[in-house]
Design a protein around this motif. Structure first.
Motif, mmCIF file in Angstrom:
data_model
loop_
_atom_site.group_PDB
_atom_site.id
_atom_site.type_symbol
_atom_site.label_atom_id
_atom_site.label_comp_id
_atom_site.label_asym_id
_atom_site.label_seq_id
_atom_site.Cartn_x
_atom_site.Cartn_y
_atom_site.Cartn_z
ATOM 1 N N UNK A 1 0.814 -1.214 -0.078
ATOM 2 C CA UNK A 1 -0.170 -0.049 0.002
ATOM 3 C C UNK A 1 0.718 1.159 -0.109
ATOM 4 N N UNK A 2 0.270 2.355 -0.732
ATOM 5 C CA UNK A 2 0.978 3.453 -0.509
ATOM 6 C C UNK A 2 1.029 4.289 0.563
ATOM 7 N N UNK A 3 1.826 5.193 1.078
ATOM 8 C CA UNK A 3 1.974 5.967 2.177
ATOM 9 C C UNK A 3 2.366 7.252 1.761
ATOM 10 N N UNK A 4 2.002 8.421 2.677
ATOM 11 C CA UNK A 4 2.368 9.493 2.596
ATOM 12 C C UNK A 4 2.703 10.121 4.069
ATOM 13 N N UNK A 5 3.722 10.826 4.310
ATOM 14 C CA UNK A 5 3.995 11.271 5.695
ATOM 15 C C UNK A 5 4.219 12.730 5.487
ATOM 16 N N UNK A 6 3.846 13.334 6.502
ATOM 17 C CA UNK A 6 3.852 14.852 6.616
ATOM 18 C C UNK A 6 4.663 15.032 7.825
ATOM 19 N N UNK A 7 5.495 15.954 7.720
ATOM 20 C CA UNK A 7 6.387 16.589 8.964
ATOM 21 C C UNK A 7 5.713 17.325 9.621
ATOM 22 N N UNK A 8 5.796 17.060 11.037
ATOM 23 C CA UNK A 8 5.036 18.141 12.025
ATOM 24 C C UNK A 8 5.841 18.657 12.797
ATOM 25 N N UNK A 9 7.202 18.173 12.976
ATOM 26 C CA UNK A 9 8.122 18.906 13.955
ATOM 27 C C UNK A 9 9.442 18.584 13.532
ATOM 28 N N UNK A 10 10.534 19.582 13.809
ATOM 29 C CA UNK A 10 11.680 19.308 13.318
ATOM 30 C C UNK A 10 12.607 19.806 14.646
ATOM 31 N N UNK A 11 13.530 18.958 15.239
ATOM 32 C CA UNK A 11 14.011 19.196 16.874
ATOM 33 C C UNK A 11 15.259 19.802 16.332
ATOM 34 N N UNK A 12 15.475 21.196 17.379
ATOM 35 C CA UNK A 12 16.853 21.861 17.305
ATOM 36 C C UNK A 12 18.083 20.613 17.127
ATOM 37 N N UNK A 13 18.999 21.186 16.215
ATOM 38 C CA UNK A 13 20.358 20.245 16.240
ATOM 39 C C UNK A 13 20.719 20.208 17.486
#
Length: 302
Positions: free
Chosen positions: A124-136
């Motif tokens: 099955x196909x999947x789509x992911x959406x970025x919800x947060x980026x942590x500080x390096x």
């Protein structure tokens, strides 16, 4: 008084000359005949000039060969002078890849949207959406203690993390890129250690999620980890990992590595929910984006 000198008559001169021509000459001295000298030894000792006639094509080929050898020699000399060779070129590319964490934009590592064709259970196909980026940051609190100890030989230069959710917003997955301080040999040794010891399958060596406040991943903690994957790269000083769980914050009592959760017939909660596919599928796409970024940064201009 001497008698008068008389001149011989012409007849007497002729007669005397005739007698001389017909009288054999006799001498007391031996007659020595000198043979013609043998000059072959002298000629062989002389340097000979080689007169070689080259066909025009052969002459041109000879010129090209000389020029080619000159160019090759110049290139080799240049590499000696600059200290560059194929091995050092590879090491240079490795170093460039390891420095991209502070120069490449975050979207190159963690795209806002990731399409996963055939990445779900049953293709099955999947789509992911970025919800947060942590500080390096560093790696102090990013891994379980034993995993941090296993990664210690390569060091921790910088850690980049981002958390995604699926299209139904029922699953959350944190993807991490650990940039190490190691060289290619050390990364190769770490990869062999993980493979030989099965370190990427042990539940006491799991990466931790990034729980971003105000998002569906706010309750994504250690107890919510359901599946994970770890990949040690050898073409760059990077360890790629992903860990997935339920967005509703439910506790998972038996987390399972993605490779096992994706097997046919697996009946654990992570396997039934497709969380192994979530972790592996998203990690694979982020790793592919990472390879593309490395290739773009290290390729030589034409």
């Amino acid at each position: 008084m001497p008698p008068p000198r008389t001149e011989p008559s012409p007849e007497g001169i002729v007669e005397t000359t005739a007698r001389l021509h017909h009288r054999p000459l006799v001498s007391d001295r031996p007659v020595v005949t000198l043979a013609r000298p043998d000059t072959r030894a002298v000629e062989s000792a002389r340097p000979r000039r080689l007169a070689v006639r080259l066909h025009p094509r052969a002459a041109a080929a000879a010129v090209c060969l000389v020029l080619g050898l000159g160019l090759i020699g110049g290139a080799v000399t240049g590499s000696w002078l600059t200290g560059e060779d194929s091995g050092q070129g590879a090491r240079g590319a490795f170093a460039v890849a390891g420095s991209l964490w502070h120069s490449a934009p975050v979207d190159r590592f963690f795209p806002p949207t990731v399409d996963g064709t055939d990445a779900g259970p049953g293709g099955a196909d999947r789509t992911w959406t970025r919800i947060a980026v942590a500080p390096d940051s560093g790696c102090q609190d990013a891994f379980d203690p034993l995993l941090r100890q296993a990664l210690a030989p390569v060091g921790c230069l910088r850690l980049l993390r981002a958390t995604y959710t699926d299209a139904t917003r029922s699953h959350v997955t944190t993807v991490g890129l650990l940039f190490t301080r190691a060289d290619a040999a050390a990364m190769g040794a770490l990869k062999r250690r993980f493979e030989d010891g099965g370190l990427d399958r042990r539940t006491d060596l799991m990466p931790r999620p990034y729980a971003a406040k105000g998002t569906v991943a706010a309750g994504f903690g250690d107890a919510q980890r359901a599946s994970w994957t770890i990949s040690v790269r050898t073409d760059a000083p990077v360890v790629v990992y992903a860990v997935s769980g339920f967005a509703d914050g439910r506790t998972v009592s038996e987390p399972q590595p993605a490779a096992d959760a994706m097997k046919t017939g697996a009946t654990t909660a992570p396997a039934q929910a497709g969380l192994g596919d979530e972790a592996a599928g998203l990690a694979d796409r982020v790793e592919a984006a990472l390879r593309k970024t490395f290739a773009s940064a290290t390729e030589k201009p034409s």
